[in-house]
Design an enzyme around this catalytic site. Structure first.
Site, PDB file in Angstrom:
ATOM      1  N   GLY A  88      -9.835   8.376   7.327  1.00 26.12           N
ATOM      2  CA  GLY A  88     -10.765   8.581   6.221  1.00 26.12           C
ATOM      3  C   GLY A  88     -12.066   7.926   6.650  1.00 26.12           C
ATOM      4  O   GLY A  88     -12.041   6.906   7.326  1.00 26.12           O
ATOM      5  N   ASP A 137      -7.359  13.364  15.663  1.00 21.59           N
ATOM      6  CA  ASP A 137      -7.383  12.033  16.270  1.00 21.59           C
ATOM      7  C   ASP A 137      -8.562  11.901  17.234  1.00 21.59           C
ATOM      8  O   ASP A 137      -8.670  12.645  18.206  1.00 21.59           O
ATOM      9  CB  ASP A 137      -6.057  11.818  17.012  1.00 21.59           C
ATOM     10  CG  ASP A 137      -5.896  10.365  17.402  1.00 21.59           C
ATOM     11  OD1 ASP A 137      -6.700   9.866  18.220  1.00 21.59           O
ATOM     12  OD2 ASP A 137      -4.975   9.725  16.863  1.00 21.59           O
ATOM     13  N   GLU A 196      -8.338  -4.876   4.888  1.00 25.50           N
ATOM     14  CA  GLU A 196      -8.149  -4.593   3.455  1.00 25.50           C
ATOM     15  C   GLU A 196      -6.972  -5.391   2.884  1.00 25.50           C
ATOM     16  O   GLU A 196      -7.009  -5.835   1.738  1.00 25.50           O
ATOM     17  CB  GLU A 196      -7.914  -3.088   3.257  1.00 25.50           C
ATOM     18  CG  GLU A 196      -9.169  -2.272   3.522  1.00 25.50           C
ATOM     19  CD  GLU A 196      -8.875  -0.862   4.007  1.00 25.50           C
ATOM     20  OE1 GLU A 196      -8.292  -0.711   5.100  1.00 25.50           O
ATOM     21  OE2 GLU A 196      -9.235   0.092   3.303  1.00 25.50           O
ATOM     22  N   ILE A 212     -12.188   4.079  14.327  1.00 28.95           N
ATOM     23  CA  ILE A 212     -13.194   4.661  15.215  1.00 28.95           C
ATOM     24  C   ILE A 212     -14.382   3.705  15.370  1.00 28.95           C
ATOM     25  O   ILE A 212     -14.884   3.483  16.477  1.00 28.95           O
ATOM     26  CB  ILE A 212     -13.667   6.030  14.675  1.00 28.95           C
ATOM     27  CG1 ILE A 212     -12.487   7.004  14.588  1.00 28.95           C
ATOM     28  CG2 ILE A 212     -14.793   6.593  15.525  1.00 28.95           C
ATOM     29  CD1 ILE A 212     -12.788   8.305  13.827  1.00 28.95           C
ATOM     30  N   GLY A 213     -14.808   3.121  14.260  1.00 28.70           N
ATOM     31  CA  GLY A 213     -15.961   2.209  14.292  1.00 28.70           C
ATOM     32  C   GLY A 213     -15.695   0.987  15.162  1.00 28.70           C
ATOM     33  O   GLY A 213     -16.577   0.512  15.883  1.00 28.70           O
ATOM     34  N   ASN A 217       0.874  -1.179   0.000  1.00 28.85           N
ATOM     35  CA  ASN A 217       0.000   0.000   0.000  1.00 28.85           C
ATOM     36  C   ASN A 217       0.909   1.227   0.000  1.00 28.85           C
ATOM     37  O   ASN A 217       1.439   1.613   1.043  1.00 28.85           O
ATOM     38  CB  ASN A 217      -0.885  -0.043   1.251  1.00 28.85           C
ATOM     39  CG  ASN A 217      -1.869   1.105   1.306  1.00 28.85           C
ATOM     40  OD1 ASN A 217      -1.883   1.967   0.428  1.00 28.85           O
ATOM     41  ND2 ASN A 217      -2.681   1.131   2.342  1.00 28.85           N
ATOM     42  N   ARG A 236      -2.532  -2.144  -3.457  1.00 25.87           N
ATOM     43  CA  ARG A 236      -3.722  -1.314  -3.336  1.00 25.87           C
ATOM     44  C   ARG A 236      -3.559  -0.160  -4.319  1.00 25.87           C
ATOM     45  O   ARG A 236      -2.569   0.569  -4.264  1.00 25.87           O
ATOM     46  CB  ARG A 236      -3.808  -0.766  -1.914  1.00 25.87           C
ATOM     47  CG  ARG A 236      -4.994   0.109  -1.717  1.00 25.87           C
ATOM     48  CD  ARG A 236      -5.048   0.613  -0.312  1.00 25.87           C
ATOM     49  NE  ARG A 236      -6.334   1.207  -0.054  1.00 25.87           N
ATOM     50  CZ  ARG A 236      -6.751   1.525   1.142  1.00 25.87           C
ATOM     51  NH1 ARG A 236      -5.998   1.280   2.185  1.00 25.87           N
ATOM     52  NH2 ARG A 236      -7.929   2.073   1.302  1.00 25.87           N
ATOM     53  N   LEU A 270     -15.310   4.047   9.625  1.00 30.71           N
ATOM     54  CA  LEU A 270     -14.957   5.283  10.325  1.00 30.71           C
ATOM     55  C   LEU A 270     -13.504   5.209  10.796  1.00 30.71           C
ATOM     56  O   LEU A 270     -13.204   4.643  11.846  1.00 30.71           O
ATOM     57  CB  LEU A 270     -15.894   5.501  11.522  1.00 30.71           C
ATOM     58  CG  LEU A 270     -17.398   5.417  11.219  1.00 30.71           C
ATOM     59  CD1 LEU A 270     -18.211   5.586  12.502  1.00 30.71           C
ATOM     60  CD2 LEU A 270     -17.802   6.461  10.178  1.00 30.71           C
ATOM     61  N   LYS A 300       3.321   0.903   3.108  1.00 30.39           N
ATOM     62  CA  LYS A 300       3.000  -0.138   4.091  1.00 30.39           C
ATOM     63  C   LYS A 300       3.010  -1.475   3.368  1.00 30.39           C
ATOM     64  O   LYS A 300       2.606  -1.552   2.205  1.00 30.39           O
ATOM     65  CB  LYS A 300       1.615   0.107   4.690  1.00 30.39           C
ATOM     66  CG  LYS A 300       1.546   1.389   5.488  1.00 30.39           C
ATOM     67  CD  LYS A 300       0.176   1.558   6.101  1.00 30.39           C
ATOM     68  CE  LYS A 300       0.097   2.890   6.828  1.00 30.39           C
ATOM     69  NZ  LYS A 300      -1.222   3.449   6.863  1.00 30.39           N
ATOM     70  N   ARG A 359      -9.322   9.766  19.449  1.00 29.33           N
ATOM     71  CA  ARG A 359      -9.031   9.474  20.866  1.00 29.33           C
ATOM     72  C   ARG A 359      -8.697  10.748  21.636  1.00 29.33           C
ATOM     73  O   ARG A 359      -9.112  10.905  22.774  1.00 29.33           O
ATOM     74  CB  ARG A 359      -7.885   8.461  20.968  1.00 29.33           C
ATOM     75  CG  ARG A 359      -8.371   7.032  20.823  1.00 29.33           C
ATOM     76  CD  ARG A 359      -7.239   6.072  20.742  1.00 29.33           C
ATOM     77  NE  ARG A 359      -6.487   6.308  19.513  1.00 29.33           N
ATOM     78  CZ  ARG A 359      -5.726   5.401  18.923  1.00 29.33           C
ATOM     79  NH1 ARG A 359      -5.597   4.212  19.466  1.00 29.33           N
ATOM     80  NH2 ARG A 359      -5.079   5.668  17.818  1.00 29.33           N
ATOM     81  N   HIS A 365     -12.869   3.247  -0.419  1.00 29.87           N
ATOM     82  CA  HIS A 365     -12.872   2.261   0.677  1.00 29.87           C
ATOM     83  C   HIS A 365     -13.457   0.918   0.222  1.00 29.87           C
ATOM     84  O   HIS A 365     -13.950   0.132   1.032  1.00 29.87           O
ATOM     85  CB  HIS A 365     -13.675   2.769   1.904  1.00 29.87           C
ATOM     86  CG  HIS A 365     -12.971   3.849   2.666  1.00 29.87           C
ATOM     87  ND1 HIS A 365     -13.620   4.948   3.164  1.00 29.87           N
ATOM     88  CD2 HIS A 365     -11.676   4.002   3.005  1.00 29.87           C
ATOM     89  CE1 HIS A 365     -12.747   5.743   3.777  1.00 29.87           C
ATOM     90  NE2 HIS A 365     -11.559   5.180   3.692  1.00 29.87           N
TER      91      HIS A 365
END
Ligand code: ADP
Length: 404
Positions: free
Chosen positions: A211, A282, A378, A328-329, A8, A92, A208, A15, A284, A180
């Site tokens: 992006g 962020d 992914e 986040i999700g 990626n 990707r 979530l 990555k 958090r 996505h």
């Protein structure tokens, strides 16, 4: 051990992950790594499947001038020190344009076709392609597969992908693509195991992360997405605004004197949760803050998710399940609770205890619309596609592809 390398490539980092192909054909993640800080402080880091560190090395800035060189260094490390020689590489690739509706084995013709799409994704596509080209030059017989973020959305009705602009622009490629897709495809492939009773129904998936977007799935296929021509549209994100009146862009240009490049930078880097909170992109950090602007940014995020859920439910003409995924999700109890509360009118009833313990199903047993948390993957999706295209080639023995 036969392995597949998943790559990626971004603008300042690459990555990578290595998957082994087990005897039963299953893929097993072996290594996760990245070379980041390209152009600033290059650093190679990698760990094993269990998180054990394998490498953490800094490089002088001039030793890693660009992403292909970074990938070359990571590839040499894999080959020379870990003796890992992949039988194929899965990439990707952000944009497959209007035509690629599935992954494709790469050759020079495919690279040329993907180059024509650079204008549609100037921030990502050039880096994806530069890495592909350098692997192609170094290992011409090594099979490479391009897996597109847009491909999964090519099942949309034509209507879903139009903008109300003259046809000529649509023909040139100015249309809604959705992104996505690899994440959503992975979730769609997992739903029959996680929630067989709804997998063929009408499902909204909320990806979530930094992006963020949402998709409407009918029978496991994408029918509508919140992202459009670019990954700027739809939900507010870490640093992107999401849906915004194009008049704001005109204002920035005509009244603020901003150039196209400055507006692009602004929209990709300075807006979203970061811009609205003035504190951080962020989640958090925002959740840990009691600053009213952090609270505003979180509330705005929740509000826009709920508005977009209404839009996707309209596209689906109803709703049978809702799925959270990505950073986040998967991680935020508060965001999931906030979204669920706003979707009560659609038939969502959250079970706070199940939500807090990060259960797979977090809705009450009497919730008309069940709600799930499904971790996305992914990279595994790319490895699966790569293996499957490799096996479908005329010389299907993967050993024929080995490079030495
Ligand atoms: P990317 O789009 O870069 O892949 P991720 O899917 O990793 O992003 O998501 C990153 C976001 O997820 C960050 O905003 C981070 O704060 C948030 N996040 C991760 N874990 C949690 C958590 N436990 N609670 C709240 N937010 C979280």
């Amino acid at each position: 051990m036969d392995t597949i390398l998943v790559v990626n490539a971004g603008s300042s980092s690459v990555k990578f992950q290595v998957f082994s192909i087990e005897g039963d054909g299953k893929l097993q993640r072996q290594i996760k790594g990245q070379m980041d800080g390209i152009g600033t402080r290059p650093r190679l880091r990698a760990s094993g499947a269990d998180g054990s560190p394998l490498a953490d090395r800094a490089y002088p800035i001039e030793a890693v001038p660009d992403v292909p060189v970074a990938m070359g260094i990571a590839g040499d490390w894999l080959r020379n020190e870990l003796r890992i020689i992949p039988i194929a590489v899965g990439h990707r690739v952000v944009h497959g344009g209007p035509d690629y509706d599935r992954p494709v084995l790469i050759d020079h013709g495919v690279v040329a076709r993907l180059e024509r799409l650079i204008a549609l994704a100037p921030l990502h596509q050039p880096h994806n392609l530069a890495t592909i080209r350098s692997v192609l030059a170094k290992f011409p017989t090594l099979p490479q597969v391009a897996c597109f973020d847009t491909a999964f959305h090519r099942t949309h009705d034509a209507m879903a992908d139009y903008y109300a602009i003259p046809h000529q622009l649509h023909a040139e490629g100015v249309r809604r693509y959705g992104f996505h897709g690899l994440s959503y495809e992975y979730i769609a492939s997992t739903l029959p195991h996680v929630a067989p009773e709804v997998a063929n129904g009408r499902v909204i998936v909320a990806h979530l992360g930094n992006g963020a977007s949402m998709v409407a799935l009918k029978d496991g296929r994408s029918v509508e997405s919140t992202m459009g021509f670019t990954a700027l549209d739809g939900l507010p994100m870490g640093t992107r605004p999401g849906q915004i009146d194009p008049g704001v862009v005109l204002y920035l240009i005509s009244e603020k004197g901003m150039s196209a490049a400055a507006v692009q930078d602004f929209l990709y880097r300075d807006c979203g949760l970061k811009g609205l909170s003035g504190i951080s992109n962020d989640m958090r950090e925002l959740e840990a803050s009691d600053d009213p602007r952090a609270i505003l940014a979180i509330d705005y995020f929740l509000y826009r998710i709920s508005l977009n859920a209404g839009m996707l439910a309209a596209a689906l003409q109803g709703l049978d399940a809702f799925v959270f995924t990505a950073g986040i999700g998967e991680g935020s109890v508060r965001i999931r609770a906030g979204v669920a509360e706003r979707l009560g009118w659609l038939g969502v009833a959250l079970d706070p205890a199940e939500n807090s313990r990060q259960a797979r199903r977090i809705s009450r047993s009497d919730s008309r619309v069940p709600v799930y948390v499904v971790p996305t993957d992914e990279e595994l999706m790319i490895a699966r596609h790569t293996l499957s295209l490799l096996s479908s080639r005329p010389s299907a023995n993967p050993n024929h592809a080995r490079v030495s």
